[in-house]
Write a protein that holds these residues in place. Structure first.
Motif, PDB file in Angstrom:
ATOM      1  N   ILE A   1       0.822  -1.210   0.000  1.00 19.52           N
ATOM      2  CA  ILE A   1       0.000   0.000   0.000  1.00 19.52           C
ATOM      3  C   ILE A   1       0.856   1.260   0.000  1.00 19.52           C
ATOM      4  N   GLY A   2       0.644   2.130  -0.982  1.00 22.37           N
ATOM      5  CA  GLY A   2       1.258   3.450  -0.981  1.00 22.37           C
ATOM      6  C   GLY A   2       2.694   3.491  -1.472  1.00 22.37           C
TER       7      GLY A   2
ATOM      8  N   LYS B   1      -8.000  -3.495   0.991  1.00 22.69           N
ATOM      9  CA  LYS B   1      -8.002  -2.124   0.495  1.00 22.69           C
ATOM     10  C   LYS B   1      -8.129  -1.125   1.645  1.00 22.69           C
ATOM     11  N   LEU B   2      -7.263  -0.121   1.634  1.00 24.28           N
ATOM     12  CA  LEU B   2      -7.450   1.020   2.531  1.00 24.28           C
ATOM     13  C   LEU B   2      -8.356   2.047   1.882  1.00 24.28           C
ATOM     14  N   THR B   3      -8.227   2.181   0.545  1.00 23.65           N
ATOM     15  CA  THR B   3      -9.081   3.066  -0.239  1.00 23.65           C
ATOM     16  C   THR B   3      -9.466   2.338  -1.524  1.00 23.65           C
ATOM     17  N   THR B   4     -10.273   2.959  -2.336  1.00 22.30           N
ATOM     18  CA  THR B   4     -10.671   2.347  -3.601  1.00 22.30           C
ATOM     19  C   THR B   4      -9.493   2.242  -4.567  1.00 22.30           C
TER      20      THR B   4
ATOM     21  N   GLU C   1      -3.833   5.870  -2.655  1.00 20.31           N
ATOM     22  CA  GLU C   1      -3.763   4.460  -2.261  1.00 20.31           C
ATOM     23  C   GLU C   1      -3.782   4.289  -0.746  1.00 20.31           C
ATOM     24  N   TYR C   2      -3.116   5.189  -0.044  1.00 20.84           N
ATOM     25  CA  TYR C   2      -3.053   5.103   1.420  1.00 20.84           C
ATOM     26  C   TYR C   2      -4.145   5.956   2.067  1.00 20.84           C
ATOM     27  N   ALA C   3      -4.343   7.135   1.514  1.00 18.69           N
ATOM     28  CA  ALA C   3      -5.390   8.042   2.008  1.00 18.69           C
ATOM     29  C   ALA C   3      -5.972   8.798   0.821  1.00 18.69           C
ATOM     30  N   HIS C   4      -7.252   9.098   0.884  1.00 22.33           N
ATOM     31  CA  HIS C   4      -7.930   9.778  -0.218  1.00 22.33           C
ATOM     32  C   HIS C   4      -7.294  11.147  -0.487  1.00 22.33           C
ATOM     33  N   SER C   5      -7.145  11.473  -1.766  1.00 22.02           N
ATOM     34  CA  SER C   5      -6.665  12.788  -2.204  1.00 22.02           C
ATOM     35  C   SER C   5      -5.259  13.116  -1.722  1.00 22.02           C
TER      36      SER C   5
END
Length: 257
Positions: A135-136, A161-164, A191-195
């Motif tokens: 992730i990320g 998934k952490l985000t979509t 991938e890790y946090a939105h936006s």
């Protein structure tokens, strides 16, 4: 039996995380599918030795200050603050975003040093934050340089998934990792946090083994990141070269082979 008890005890500690920092005896016993009497004895023992504290109001157990002591010992052993942090701060001032040093630990990346952006709105994580390697940008940069067998072990252990935007399809992830390895850096968005975007480059020990990554991260809205990506890669790689020269002087090894 003693080894089984030790194994259970160490497994208990893994359940204390940023997402779940406190546990009651029965809820942890249910989560681990272990007798609550066994969990109680384990938690009480850790509390007696200062590794856990029981909140007097909630009766839940939380990590104790002993871990802070050990964490500081590890940090001092690596001697990161004296040499690496000034480089990270200079990079953060130049790029005006937060900079993170992420260390390989088993199947995870652990944030061991941070230079936060001076911007009012910024992306930030806590020291010691643990994230799966798939992730990320900071973690995938590390995963891309692991042996293929280790990559497959991580994927076979299950990916969530952490985000979509988190990639959990093994074939898609392998293609992504090959691209990262080929170009020498990893860029992700959301991938890790939105936006939030991340741009990471690898760091190796003096044997050429991947041990860490250096990453720039910040909110997407601030600038057209893709347009400035070549310049950002250049300054990030320059900072990483300075840190790499420091790492090359020492025998840093993987935490877990």
């Amino acid at each position: 039996m003693a080894l089984k008890t030790l194994d259970n005890s160490l497994e208990v500690l893994k359940y204390f995380s940023k997402e779940n920092p406190a546990w009651g005896v029965r809820e942890l016993a249910k989560e681990m599918n272990i007798s609550h009497s066994i969990i109680y004895r384990i938690l009480a023992t850790f509390e007696n030795h200062g590794f856990l504290n029981q909140n007097p109001e909630t009766k839940k157990y939380e990590l104790g200050l002993r871990f802070l002591e050990y964490g500081q010992m590890v940090k001092e052993k690596l001697n990161l603050s004296d040499f690496v942090l000034p480089i990270m701060k200079k990079l953060s001032e130049e790029i005006k975003e937060s900079v993170f040093l992420t260390w390989l630990d088993g199947a995870d990346g652990v944030t061991v040093e941070i230079a936060e952006s001076s911007q009012t709105i910024k992306f930030s994580v806590s020291m010691g934050t643990r994230t799966p390697l798939y992730i990320g940008a900071s973690c995938k940069t590390i995963m891309a340089y692991l042996p293929e067998e280790k990559q497959k072990d991580i994927m076979n252990s299950g990916m969530k998934k952490l985000t979509t935007e988190t990639i959990t399809d093994p074939e898609e992830l392998l293609i992504d990792l090959e691209k990262i390895r080929t170009q020498g850096w990893c860029f992700t968005t959301g991938e890790y946090a939105h936006s939030v975007f991340g741009l990471g480059v690898p760091l190796f020990n003096n044997k050429g083994e991947i041990i860490a990554s250096l990453t720039i991260a910040g909110p997407n809205y601030r600038k057209p990141v893709e347009e400035k990506l070549p310049d950002m890669v250049k300054v990030l790689q320059y900072a990483a070269m300075s840190i790499q020269r420091y790492f090359d002087q020492f025998s840093f090894k993987l935490y877990h082979e």
